[in-house]
Scaffold this motif. Structure first.
Motif, short mmCIF file in Angstrom:
data_model
loop_
_atom_site.label_atom_id
_atom_site.label_comp_id
_atom_site.label_asym_id
_atom_site.label_seq_id
_atom_site.Cartn_x
_atom_site.Cartn_y
_atom_site.Cartn_z
N THR A 125 25.14 49.11 37.61
CA THR A 125 24.86 47.92 36.78
C THR A 125 25.07 46.61 37.54
OG1 THR A 125 27.12 48.10 35.89
CG2 THR A 125 25.34 49.08 34.60
N LEU A 126 25.42 46.70 38.81
CA LEU A 126 25.65 45.49 39.61
C LEU A 126 24.46 44.54 39.63
CD1 LEU A 126 27.67 43.98 41.41
CD2 LEU A 126 26.73 45.23 43.38
N PRO A 127 23.21 45.03 39.63
CA PRO A 127 22.09 44.07 39.62
C PRO A 127 22.14 43.08 38.45
CG PRO A 127 21.29 46.26 40.16
CD PRO A 127 22.74 46.42 39.78
N VAL A 128 22.78 43.47 37.36
CA VAL A 128 22.94 42.56 36.22
C VAL A 128 24.21 41.73 36.38
CG1 VAL A 128 23.35 42.42 33.73
CG2 VAL A 128 21.64 44.00 34.63
N PHE A 129 25.32 42.38 36.68
CA PHE A 129 26.62 41.70 36.65
C PHE A 129 26.85 40.75 37.83
CE2 PHE A 129 28.03 45.40 33.93
CZ PHE A 129 28.10 44.64 32.77
N LYS A 130 26.05 40.86 38.87
CA LYS A 130 26.28 40.00 40.04
C LYS A 130 26.03 38.53 39.74
CE LYS A 130 21.67 40.65 42.08
NZ LYS A 130 20.93 41.21 43.22
N ASN A 131 25.34 38.23 38.65
CA ASN A 131 25.07 36.84 38.27
C ASN A 131 25.33 36.66 36.78
OD1 ASN A 131 24.09 34.29 37.70
ND2 ASN A 131 22.19 34.54 38.84
N PRO A 132 26.35 35.87 36.39
CA PRO A 132 26.66 35.68 34.97
C PRO A 132 25.48 35.14 34.16
CG PRO A 132 28.44 34.83 36.33
CD PRO A 132 27.32 35.18 37.27
N ALA A 133 24.58 34.42 34.80
CA ALA A 133 23.41 33.88 34.09
C ALA A 133 22.48 34.99 33.60
CB ALA A 133 22.64 32.92 34.98
N ASN A 134 22.65 36.20 34.16
CA ASN A 134 21.79 37.31 33.75
C ASN A 134 22.04 37.75 32.30
OD1 ASN A 134 20.38 37.49 36.14
ND2 ASN A 134 21.73 39.03 37.03
N LYS A 173 22.01 41.08 28.32
CA LYS A 173 23.00 40.82 27.26
C LYS A 173 23.74 42.07 26.77
CE LYS A 173 23.54 37.99 23.10
NZ LYS A 173 22.84 37.07 22.17
N PRO A 174 23.06 43.20 26.49
CA PRO A 174 23.80 44.38 26.02
C PRO A 174 24.86 44.86 27.01
CG PRO A 174 21.47 44.65 25.59
CD PRO A 174 21.61 43.44 26.47
N LEU A 175 24.59 44.76 28.30
CA LEU A 175 25.58 45.19 29.29
C LEU A 175 26.80 44.29 29.28
CD1 LEU A 175 23.27 46.20 32.26
CD2 LEU A 175 24.96 47.67 31.16
N PHE A 176 26.60 42.98 29.17
CA PHE A 176 27.73 42.07 29.09
C PHE A 176 28.54 42.32 27.82
CE2 PHE A 176 25.33 39.84 32.35
CZ PHE A 176 26.32 39.27 33.14
N GLU A 177 27.85 42.61 26.71
CA GLU A 177 28.54 42.87 25.45
C GLU A 177 29.37 44.15 25.54
OE1 GLU A 177 25.57 40.78 22.20
OE2 GLU A 177 25.14 42.82 22.87
N ALA A 178 28.81 45.20 26.14
CA ALA A 178 29.54 46.46 26.27
C ALA A 178 30.73 46.32 27.20
CB ALA A 178 28.60 47.56 26.77
N ALA A 179 30.56 45.53 28.27
CA ALA A 179 31.65 45.35 29.24
C ALA A 179 32.85 44.65 28.60
CB ALA A 179 31.15 44.55 30.44
#
Length: 265
Positions: A125-134, A173-179
């Motif tokens: 999931t790093l491709p999403v989490f590497k940038n908070p704007a994602n 957004k769903p990945l940030f919410e789950a994290a």
């Protein structure tokens, strides 16, 4: 005349709803009324989704749950839900809300209360989490990233072919919410796991899955320990996150059908 039982397939991140087409054909032949509605904002085709990532962006878990709840309310009877990855989480939430007759959650994204966070899941999931704007963007995977997250149990050729055929950008957004779920008492990743009145649930896990490792699915099973409702788990030890779309998808689909028959569904 008996109304065929509806089956609603729910895709996860990075795959288009049309990736369920072989499953839809199989389930219809078995007498179900099968469909695979996309997430809110999903264009009708893979090509359109790739061309219009902004239509997919910024949809969170609650928006996706509400979207499928509205679809379910138009059905003649409560459906069976079959979800993969984040679709598996969505299916569990809807089942917990008594909106489904049963659910099959395949390599389901972690729900609130699940603590294991394997390194492979972080890398996938790093491709999403590497940038908070994602959090507010739609993010695409490269073929190499897809091979690690989905196709690691396949040949490079099969992984690349699946990437070309089915992948689309996914909302971050769903990945940030789950994290953040275990730090948020009102997390959208919370599922009513104590519900005694819900229909049966089958959790499926791939033993080689990098994105949702087996430890996550087994920890999910423990979250249901306070409910007497049917909760089963089945392992595919040599399969990765691609198990619903790769050349051996039929093995997974037939296993789901056999389980549904045992539940008299």
């Amino acid at each position: 005349m008996t109304t065929p039982t509806p089956v609603v397939f729910i895709h996860g991140l990075w795959l288009h709803a049309t990736s369920w087409e072989p499953w839809i054909d199989l389930f219809q032949k078995e007498g179900y009324d099968a469909s695979a509605p996309g997430w809110p904002g999903d264009p009708d085709t893979v090509e359109e989704a790739r061309a219009n990532p902004e239509s997919i962006a910024d949809h969170g878990i609650d928006a996706v749950v509400d979207h499928y709840a509205s679809i379910i309310k138009d059905l003649p009877v409560a459906p069976i839900l079959i979800g993969h990855s984040f679709g598996g989480m969505i299916a569990q939430k809807l089942l917990g809300q008594n909106l489904a007759a049963a659910a099959v959650a395949i390599d389901a994204a972690q729900i609130k209360g699940v603590l294991p966070l394997p390194l492979s899941a972080l890398r996938a999931t790093l491709p999403v989490f590497k940038n908070p704007a994602n959090k507010h963007r739609a993010v695409s995977l490269t073929a190499e990233q897809f091979r690690y997250a989905f196709g690691n149990a396949l040949s490079a050729e099969e992984s690349d072919a699946l990437y070309e055929r089915w992948t689309i950008p996914a909302p971050g957004k769903p990945l940030f919410e789950a994290a953040a779920a275990n730090f948020n008492p009102h997390s959208p990743a919370k599922v009513d796991t104590a519900n005694e009145l819900r229909g049966p649930l089958l959790l499926m896990t791939g033993g080689k899955d990098h994105t949702v490792p087996e430890a996550v699915t087994r920890a999910t099973l423990k979250q249901y320990r306070h409910s007497e409702a049917v909760t089963d788990i089945l392992d595919f030890p040599d399969r990765g996150h691609s198990l619903t779309i790769d050349g051996r998808w039929r093995e997974v689909a037939d296993t789901a059908l056999d389980w549904l028959r045992r539940q008299e569904l």
